[in-house]
Design an enzyme around this catalytic site. Structure first.
Site, PDB file in Angstrom:
ATOM      1  N   PHE A   4       0.788  -0.904   0.552  1.00  0.00           N
ATOM      2  CA  PHE A   4       0.445  -0.153   0.123  1.00  0.00           C
ATOM      3  C   PHE A   4       0.674   1.315   0.255  1.00  0.00           C
ATOM      4  O   PHE A   4       2.106   1.534   0.907  1.00  0.00           O
ATOM      5  CB  PHE A   4      -0.974   0.161   1.215  1.00  0.00           C
ATOM      6  CG  PHE A   4      -2.156   1.217   0.855  1.00  0.00           C
ATOM      7  CD1 PHE A   4      -3.443   0.523   0.327  1.00  0.00           C
ATOM      8  CD2 PHE A   4      -2.379   1.759   1.737  1.00  0.00           C
ATOM      9  CE1 PHE A   4      -4.193   0.830   0.087  1.00  0.00           C
ATOM     10  CE2 PHE A   4      -3.307   3.183   1.484  1.00  0.00           C
ATOM     11  CZ  PHE A   4      -4.432   2.788   0.350  1.00  0.00           C
ATOM     12  N   ALA A  34       0.687  -2.211   5.868  1.00  0.00           N
ATOM     13  CA  ALA A  34       1.510  -2.159   7.162  1.00  0.00           C
ATOM     14  C   ALA A  34       0.507  -3.067   7.997  1.00  0.00           C
ATOM     15  O   ALA A  34       1.308  -3.873   8.765  1.00  0.00           O
ATOM     16  CB  ALA A  34       1.496  -0.886   7.765  1.00  0.00           C
ATOM     17  N   VAL A  45       2.242   4.447   6.201  1.00  0.00           N
ATOM     18  CA  VAL A  45       0.866   4.760   6.249  1.00  0.00           C
ATOM     19  C   VAL A  45       0.462   5.948   6.577  1.00  0.00           C
ATOM     20  O   VAL A  45       1.583   6.928   7.223  1.00  0.00           O
ATOM     21  CB  VAL A  45       0.524   3.798   7.767  1.00  0.00           C
ATOM     22  CG1 VAL A  45      -0.827   4.805   8.173  1.00  0.00           C
ATOM     23  CG2 VAL A  45       0.850   3.235   7.921  1.00  0.00           C
ATOM     24  N   ILE A  46      -0.619   6.608   5.815  1.00  0.00           N
ATOM     25  CA  ILE A  46      -0.168   8.119   5.778  1.00  0.00           C
ATOM     26  C   ILE A  46      -1.680   8.816   5.754  1.00  0.00           C
ATOM     27  O   ILE A  46      -2.936   8.472   5.743  1.00  0.00           O
ATOM     28  CB  ILE A  46      -0.717   9.009   3.757  1.00  0.00           C
ATOM     29  CG1 ILE A  46       0.485   8.395   3.699  1.00  0.00           C
ATOM     30  CG2 ILE A  46      -0.389  10.469   3.913  1.00  0.00           C
ATOM     31  CD1 ILE A  46       1.646   8.219   1.665  1.00  0.00           C
ATOM     32  N   HIS A  60      -8.493   5.739  10.890  1.00  0.00           N
ATOM     33  CA  HIS A  60      -8.020   4.579   9.991  1.00  0.00           C
ATOM     34  C   HIS A  60      -6.847   4.342  10.201  1.00  0.00           C
ATOM     35  O   HIS A  60      -5.861   3.559  11.035  1.00  0.00           O
ATOM     36  CB  HIS A  60      -8.115   4.400   8.524  1.00  0.00           C
ATOM     37  CG  HIS A  60      -7.781   2.768   8.135  1.00  0.00           C
ATOM     38  ND1 HIS A  60      -8.451   2.189   8.397  1.00  0.00           N
ATOM     39  CD2 HIS A  60      -7.190   2.915   7.413  1.00  0.00           C
ATOM     40  CE1 HIS A  60      -7.836   0.867   7.814  1.00  0.00           C
ATOM     41  NE2 HIS A  60      -6.806   1.258   6.924  1.00  0.00           N
TER      42      HIS A  60
END
Length: 156
Positions: free
Chosen positions: A25, A59, A84-85, A91
């Site tokens: 991702f 992740a 991870v943004i 979330h």
């Protein structure tokens, strides 16, 4: 009697076996982290045959794959990479927190270095900066940490 010092050094790491676990991702960022990690390992003497790259969906899935890798007894260290943004929902907090916690649990339970190279950023720009532009390459930094930890644990 003198105080004894034990440190993990960044000397040639030709003997170590490294798993690089990559969450797909946000691959536009993660691929640069992977390139940085591989380049750093190779520049520090790790033979390509001693590097295994494993791709997981994201992740969230990294801890369970790290656990499987740790129990395989095939590796001296695991380097977990991902991005991870933050978005507009909570979330981000769940994924980032549980990923970090899970990787830490795997390291403690297996006594194997599990290096957390998962970016947790507030914006795409921050993620890009940390994957090889202004803020360096965190994949490369994770690889250096892995080398140092392998050497440190061998020295103890």
């Amino acid at each position: 009697m003198a105080i004894r010092r034990i440190e993990g050094l960044l000397h040639l790491a030709s003997e170590g076996r490294y798993a690089i676990l990559v969450g797909r991702f946000n691959s536009f960022v993660v691929e640069h982290l992977l390139e940085g990690a591989i380049d750093t390992l190779k520049r520090h003497g790790v033979n390509e045959d001693n590097i295994t790259v494993i791709h997981a969906p994201g992740a969230w899935e990294l801890p369970i794959v790290a656990k499987k890798l740790a129990t395989s007894n095939q590796f001296d260290a695991i380097i977990a990479l991902g991005a991870v943004i933050r978005g507009s929902t909570p979330h981000f907090d769940f994924v980032a927190g549980e990923c970090a916690k899970g990787l830490g649990v795997v390291a403690l339970e297996s006594s194997l270095p599990v290096i957390n190279g998962v970016l947790t950023t507030d914006s795409i720009e921050q993620a890009i900066e940390r994957s090889g532009t202004k803020a360096g390459n965190k994949g490369s930094e994770a690889a250096l940490t892995a080398i140092e930890m392998v050497n440190l644990l061998k020295a103890i």
